[in-house]
Design a protein around this motif. Structure first.
Motif, mmCIF file in Angstrom:
data_model
loop_
_atom_site.group_PDB
_atom_site.id
_atom_site.type_symbol
_atom_site.label_atom_id
_atom_site.label_comp_id
_atom_site.label_asym_id
_atom_site.label_seq_id
_atom_site.Cartn_x
_atom_site.Cartn_y
_atom_site.Cartn_z
ATOM 1 N N ARG A 1 2.431 13.853 66.170
ATOM 2 C CA ARG A 1 2.856 15.065 65.446
ATOM 3 C C ARG A 1 3.444 14.727 64.074
ATOM 4 O O ARG A 1 3.275 15.484 63.115
ATOM 5 C CB ARG A 1 3.872 15.862 66.262
ATOM 6 C CG ARG A 1 3.333 16.427 67.574
ATOM 7 C CD ARG A 1 2.093 17.275 67.383
ATOM 8 N NE ARG A 1 1.502 17.685 68.674
ATOM 9 C CZ ARG A 1 0.336 18.285 68.780
ATOM 10 N NH1 ARG A 1 -0.402 18.535 67.715
ATOM 11 N NH2 ARG A 1 -0.131 18.611 69.977
ATOM 12 N N LYS B 1 -11.959 26.781 65.554
ATOM 13 C CA LYS B 1 -11.516 26.470 64.187
ATOM 14 C C LYS B 1 -12.524 25.575 63.467
ATOM 15 O O LYS B 1 -12.908 25.833 62.322
ATOM 16 C CB LYS B 1 -10.131 25.785 64.216
ATOM 17 C CG LYS B 1 -9.067 26.605 64.930
ATOM 18 C CD LYS B 1 -7.758 25.852 65.064
ATOM 19 C CE LYS B 1 -7.794 24.627 65.931
ATOM 20 N NZ LYS B 1 -7.956 24.853 67.374
ATOM 21 N N ARG C 1 -10.197 15.581 74.007
ATOM 22 C CA ARG C 1 -8.883 16.157 73.720
ATOM 23 C C ARG C 1 -7.861 15.572 74.688
ATOM 24 O O ARG C 1 -7.834 15.921 75.865
ATOM 25 C CB ARG C 1 -8.959 17.681 73.840
ATOM 26 C CG ARG C 1 -9.845 18.311 72.751
ATOM 27 C CD ARG C 1 -10.093 19.772 73.010
ATOM 28 N NE ARG C 1 -10.577 20.498 71.856
ATOM 29 C CZ ARG C 1 -11.867 20.750 71.616
ATOM 30 N NH1 ARG C 1 -12.797 20.317 72.431
ATOM 31 N NH2 ARG C 1 -12.210 21.430 70.533
ATOM 32 N N ARG D 1 2.788 28.856 72.586
ATOM 33 C CA ARG D 1 2.329 28.727 71.197
ATOM 34 C C ARG D 1 2.136 30.064 70.480
ATOM 35 O O ARG D 1 2.116 30.095 69.250
ATOM 36 C CB ARG D 1 1.022 27.933 71.170
ATOM 37 C CG ARG D 1 1.244 26.467 71.491
ATOM 38 C CD ARG D 1 -0.044 25.690 71.488
ATOM 39 N NE ARG D 1 0.184 24.264 71.627
ATOM 40 C CZ ARG D 1 -0.750 23.351 71.469
ATOM 41 N NH1 ARG D 1 -1.986 23.716 71.189
ATOM 42 N NH2 ARG D 1 -0.465 22.060 71.600
ATOM 43 N N ASP E 1 -8.150 17.212 62.060
ATOM 44 C CA ASP E 1 -8.345 16.104 63.009
ATOM 45 C C ASP E 1 -9.277 15.043 62.420
ATOM 46 O O ASP E 1 -9.000 13.845 62.518
ATOM 47 C CB ASP E 1 -8.962 16.609 64.326
ATOM 48 C CG ASP E 1 -7.945 17.309 65.217
ATOM 49 O OD1 ASP E 1 -6.743 17.050 65.078
ATOM 50 O OD2 ASP E 1 -8.374 18.121 66.058
HETATM 51 O O1 LIG Z 1 -3.752 21.684 70.715
HETATM 52 C C1 LIG Z 1 -3.386 20.505 70.482
HETATM 53 O O2 LIG Z 1 -2.217 20.130 70.650
HETATM 54 C C2 LIG Z 1 -4.401 19.542 69.928
HETATM 55 C C3 LIG Z 1 -5.580 20.034 69.449
HETATM 56 C C4 LIG Z 1 -6.661 19.177 68.928
HETATM 57 O O3 LIG Z 1 -7.405 19.880 67.919
HETATM 58 P P1 LIG Z 1 -8.440 21.096 68.256
HETATM 59 O O4 LIG Z 1 -7.621 22.349 68.423
HETATM 60 O O5 LIG Z 1 -9.333 21.173 67.076
HETATM 61 O O6 LIG Z 1 -9.147 20.730 69.517
HETATM 62 C C5 LIG Z 1 -6.093 17.865 68.398
HETATM 63 O O7 LIG Z 1 -5.355 18.070 67.205
HETATM 64 C C6 LIG Z 1 -5.232 17.208 69.429
HETATM 65 O O8 LIG Z 1 -6.048 16.853 70.494
HETATM 66 C C7 LIG Z 1 -4.068 18.097 69.901
#
Ligand SMILES: O=C(O)C1=C[C@@H](OP(=O)(O)O)[C@@H](O)[C@H](O)C1
Ligand SMILES: Nc1ncnc2c1ncn2[C@@H]1O[C@H](COP(=O)(O)OP(=O)(O)O)[C@@H](O)[C@H]1O
Ligand SMILES: [Mg+2]
Length: 174
Positions: free
Chosen positions: A57, A14, A118, A140, A33
């Motif tokens: 969240r 993304k 992450r 998901r 993010d």
């Molecule tokens: O999949 C998730 O729950 C998350 C993805 C991360 O973003 P990216 O998908 O850009 O790594 C970030 O928002 C966090 O660490 C949680």
């Protein structure tokens, strides 16, 4: 007025594709993010540690609604963004949604080298990482597949592949 949301699992590309698309077209890019980190002046991993996932969240939803008001923008979401509250319906109502589809094996290969930042993946062994990816994807997918468009993002490893993906994305959403 154009407003596009890129969604998909961690490591689906993304941020990478969003940045490249923005550079090629001039459409403003917001990585959710990064937006959160800038607004809160803290890395995502600290926000997770301090607030727990639930607190993160809530914050993420608030920031999505903020950035979701911008016009002429491409927003790269976090991997979990579409899967909480009514975020997916909100995005479908306010813009075009694109699901970056990548198989677990390719996600594993990418995330193995990029898991440290992450919080949901840090400290996992290879075996655990693969397990987390496959079970999270299963949970998901029902959210991700609500996107208007589905986009194969398995080839994002070289500049040439990224350019090709940008062209394909242009055709899809223009
Ligand atoms: O999949 C998730 O729950 C998350 C993805 C991360 O973003 P990216 O998908 O850009 O790594 C970030 O928002 C966090 O660490 C949680
Ligand atoms: N050429 C590459 N080789 C290996 N891993 C890569 C390469 N390019 C990107 N990655 C990794 O793959 C992941 C996908 O990119 P990213 O855009 O950060 O995904 P997302 O924003 O969907 O989590 C990143 O973590 C990045 O470090
Ligand atoms: Mg990202």
């Amino acid at each position: 007025m154009k407003r596009v949301f890129l969604i998909g699992y961690m490591g689906s590309g993304k941020t990478t594709l969003g940045k490249a698309y923005s550079a090629a077209t001039g459409l403003q890019f917001v990585d959710l993010d990064w937006y959160i980190e800038e607004r809160m002046r803290k890395p995502i991993s600290d926000l997770f540690a301090e607030r727990g996932e639930e607190g993160f969240r809530l914050l993420e939803q608030r920031m999505l609604h903020e950035a979701g008001e911008f016009e002429n923008v491409l927003i790269a979401c976090g991997g979990g963004t579409p899967c909480f509250f009514d975020n997916m319906d909100y995005m479908n109502h306010t813009g075009e949604t694109v699901f970056l589809d990548v198989c677990p094996e390719v996600l594993f290969r990418r995330l193995k080298i990029a898991k440290a930042k992450r919080p949901l993946l840090a400290n996992k062994t290879d075996e655990e990482l693969m397990q987390v990816i496959t079970s999270a994807l299963e949970k998901r997918l029902p959210y991700y597949t609500k996107a208007k468009w589905r986009f194969n993002a398995e080839e994002l490893e070289s500049y040439e592949q990224i350019d090709k993906a940008v062209d394909r994305l242009k055709k899809l959403i223009n």
